[in-house]
Design an enzyme around this catalytic site. Structure first.
Site, mmCIF file in Angstrom:
data_model
loop_
_atom_site.group_PDB
_atom_site.id
_atom_site.type_symbol
_atom_site.label_atom_id
_atom_site.label_comp_id
_atom_site.label_asym_id
_atom_site.label_seq_id
_atom_site.Cartn_x
_atom_site.Cartn_y
_atom_site.Cartn_z
ATOM 1 N N TYR A 1 -57.621 77.375 79.507
ATOM 2 C CA TYR A 1 -57.429 78.048 78.216
ATOM 3 C C TYR A 1 -57.799 79.532 78.342
ATOM 4 C CZ TYR A 1 -58.137 78.640 73.103
ATOM 5 O OH TYR A 1 -58.085 79.033 71.785
ATOM 6 N N GLY B 1 -50.350 73.556 62.566
ATOM 7 C CA GLY B 1 -51.672 73.506 63.201
ATOM 8 C C GLY B 1 -52.779 73.959 62.254
ATOM 9 N N GLN B 2 -53.998 74.070 62.796
ATOM 10 C CA GLN B 2 -55.163 74.387 61.963
ATOM 11 C C GLN B 2 -55.005 75.737 61.255
ATOM 12 O OE1 GLN B 2 -58.830 75.526 63.767
ATOM 13 N NE2 GLN B 2 -60.104 74.761 62.118
HETATM 14 C C1 AKB Z 1 -61.460 76.161 70.846
HETATM 15 O O1 AKB Z 1 -62.579 75.656 70.666
HETATM 16 O O2 AKB Z 1 -60.741 75.913 71.810
HETATM 17 C C2 AKB Z 1 -60.973 77.183 69.842
HETATM 18 C C3 AKB Z 1 -61.295 78.558 70.275
HETATM 19 C C4 AKB Z 1 -62.654 79.110 70.094
HETATM 20 O O3 AKB Z 1 -60.460 79.244 70.777
HETATM 21 N N1 AKB Z 1 -61.520 76.893 68.553
#
Ligand code: AKB
Length: 316
Positions: free
Chosen positions: A138, A11-12
């Site tokens: 998230y 991943g990144q």
């Molecule tokens: C996203 O944009 O989902 C991530 C983060 C800030 O966790 N880069």
């Protein structure tokens, strides 16, 4: 840290962290893993599906590692599109990784995010300890993950540590499915086309950081004296608070006719608006000496130079 298993290594963050760890701790001491094999693997690589209960445990045991750096996760926009899958990967994967760390008595790092905050969190200079009521899947995963890591530390004594990453900017591996991805895309488009259409609206501030600072932060926190850590998991860290026009201005200082346009994506804009404008990183500074070396201009100069070299190499 002496022998380290990295999940999500393609991943990144993982692709760059794995290389940095190999050069710091020795190639033979870093076990990279992901759900798929890389096209041309370098160093030790194992396929791990983090949602399978024993995959992480078995590979950690096979190589006798002392640390797990657990990066495998879906980012915010992808998690919003596939919330149940996000729960399974982000939470299922985390609990499997923590169980492996508990059973094998390993040190443990996993990142949280500015996504762990929500619309009712103070927006400016967001404190380390504050209200966290995120409105995205998230964010729900990240808050639950922070608490779970605290729990494994206080209940089972697992040496868990973590940071809340801002948007991470790098030229090596593209992020996928994040809200802050525009801050990477803008550099590629600036070089390829001289213009960029931002899906995030002008004036929308989010914290950001250049990848080398993020990698240093992971290693510095993992090597920090545990007696100094009061927070352990989920330290706020940031290098800059920036909106799309700040990237346009910084790129414009290097590419004077660069143009930024806007076509706002309501989903990612909504996520961005639910996050802080700027977070306060004092706890990370005090407890383990966090410091970011790059501001938007030094990052921009480096990004543009490295992407130009990369495009030249790829087209040679
Ligand atoms: C996203 O944009 O989902 C991530 C983060 C800030 O966790 N880069």
């Amino acid at each position: 840290m002496k022998k380290i298993l990295v999940t999500g290594a393609l991943g990144q963050i993982g692709s760059e962290l794995t290389e940095k760890l190999r050069s710091t701790y020795g190639e033979e001491n870093i076990i990279a893993s992901d759900i798929r094999r890389p096209e041309s693997p370098t160093g030790i690589f194992e396929e791990i599906d983090v949602t399978k209960e024993k995959d992480i445990y078995e590979i950690a045991k096979k190589y006798n590692v002392d640390t797990i750096i657990h990066l495998a996760a879906l980012l915010s926009a992808k998690a919003e599109a596939f919330p149940k899958v996000a729960w399974e990967i982000n939470m299922g994967g985390l609990v499997n990784a923590l169980e492996a760390a508990k059973e094998l008595k390993l040190k443990f790092f996993t990142p949280s995010s500015i996504g762990a905050f929500g619309p009712s969190t103070p927006k400016d200079n967001t404190p380390q300890d504050t209200l966290q009521r995120p409105t995205t899947m998230y964010g729900v995963n990240k808050v639950a993950g922070e608490l779970l890591c605290d729990y494994y530390y206080s209940r089972f004594g697992v040496d868990t540590r973590g940071v809340r990453f801002p948007g991470l900017i790098s030229y090596v591996t593209a992020p996928g499915g994040g809200t802050t991805d525009y801050a990477v895309e803008v550099y590629y488009e600036a070089i390829r086309k001289g213009r960029y259409t931002s899906y995030i609206a002008q004036g929308t501030h989010m914290d950001m950081m250049y990848m080398p600072d993020a990698l240093n932060a992971i290693i510095q926190l993992m090597e920090a004296d545990p007696d100094r850590l009061k927070h352990r998991n989920a330290f706020n860290i940031t290098a800059m608070s920036a909106a799309p026009e700040h990237f346009a201005e910084a790129i414009g200082r290097q590419i004077p006719d660069f143009e930024m346009n806007y076509q706002v994506d309501p989903v990612r804009q909504g996520i961005a608006e639910s996050w802080p404008d700027s977070i306060n990183a004092d706890a990370a500074k005090e407890e383990w000496g966090f410091e970011a070396a790059h501001d938007i201009d030094s990052m921009t100069i480096d990004m543009l130079e490295k992407i130009r070299e990369k495009i030249k190499r790829d087209s040679a």
